[in-house]
Design an enzyme around this catalytic site. Sequence first.
Site, PDB file in Angstrom:
ATOM      1  N   GLY A  19       0.769  -1.230   0.000  1.00 49.05           N
ATOM      2  CA  GLY A  19       0.000   0.000   0.000  1.00 49.05           C
ATOM      3  C   GLY A  19       0.803   1.285   0.000  1.00 49.05           C
ATOM      4  O   GLY A  19       0.285   2.339  -0.375  1.00 49.05           O
ATOM      5  N   TYR A 160      14.839  -6.088  14.323  1.00 47.76           N
ATOM      6  CA  TYR A 160      14.691  -5.939  12.878  1.00 47.76           C
ATOM      7  C   TYR A 160      15.883  -6.559  12.153  1.00 47.76           C
ATOM      8  O   TYR A 160      15.718  -7.283  11.151  1.00 47.76           O
ATOM      9  CB  TYR A 160      14.567  -4.457  12.547  1.00 47.76           C
ATOM     10  CG  TYR A 160      14.472  -4.129  11.083  1.00 47.76           C
ATOM     11  CD1 TYR A 160      13.268  -4.243  10.398  1.00 47.76           C
ATOM     12  CD2 TYR A 160      15.588  -3.656  10.378  1.00 47.76           C
ATOM     13  CE1 TYR A 160      13.174  -3.921   9.049  1.00 47.76           C
ATOM     14  CE2 TYR A 160      15.501  -3.329   9.038  1.00 47.76           C
ATOM     15  CZ  TYR A 160      14.301  -3.460   8.378  1.00 47.76           C
ATOM     16  OH  TYR A 160      14.204  -3.129   7.043  1.00 47.76           O
ATOM     17  N   ALA A 163      15.629 -10.285  12.114  1.00 54.07           N
ATOM     18  CA  ALA A 163      14.638 -10.744  11.141  1.00 54.07           C
ATOM     19  C   ALA A 163      15.178 -10.671   9.721  1.00 54.07           C
ATOM     20  O   ALA A 163      14.992 -11.599   8.922  1.00 54.07           O
ATOM     21  CB  ALA A 163      13.365  -9.909  11.273  1.00 54.07           C
TER      22      ALA A 163
END
Length: 253
Positions: A19, A160, A163
């Site tokens: 988006g 983060y 990951a």
Amino acid sequence: MAGRYPDLAGQGVLVTGGGSGIGAVLVEGFAAEGARVAFLDIAEAESRTLVSRLEGKVAHLPHYIRVDLRDIGALRAAVEEAATIVGGIRVLVNNAARDDRHEFETVEPDYWDENQAVNLRHLFFAAQAVAPHMRKGGGGAIVSFSSIAFLLNMGELPGYATAKAGIVGLTKSLAGRLGPDNIRVNAILPGMVLTERQKRLWIDEATIEGGIARQCLKRSLTAGDMVGPCLFLASEASAAITAQTLIVDGGML
């Protein structure tokens, strides 16, 4: 931009986090190639604005599905909906992430688990959900977005960084598992990309100048710089490429 990869025309493409930011530009890039694109995002206003902006400009208007990717049941249902709408899924782009900064000393187990759910867990389950559709179609391509952040010793986002390093490992493992089904799995590692979110929350002019000074290319990177590499890895132009990581950082590393 359109027509560089004609094999993508008419193909079903699913983009997570499509988006805004890099994801929105990827949605637009695939749509410009004539692909049938569905994208998943929790941010409804930005996503619907993107669809409206592309109306009348592409052969197949992208389809937006609102989903919280932390909810694996909802993710699985969204994949099935997307596959029905776009006529099967040939390409999965695992893009969704959130690079929130967090202090090492204050991270609690709940925050850690939430961070991994936002930045790593859904990539596995999205791949798991699309694999049957790719097998049915004779193969496919999965492109996951990691980051050079885990290579820069950045102390302000350990969750983060973990990951994003994990995505590289996941890419290698899934490539081995899905290769016999003619499904290729690769990862892109962006550098300092100046999205609106980055500029609003984390990056000031001094940071931008310092980053450019470390790059071979002396300009800011934009979300548009990620489109070409992603289209390449999704297309038959990279038909023999799998289990690889492509760094797109302007030469910072």
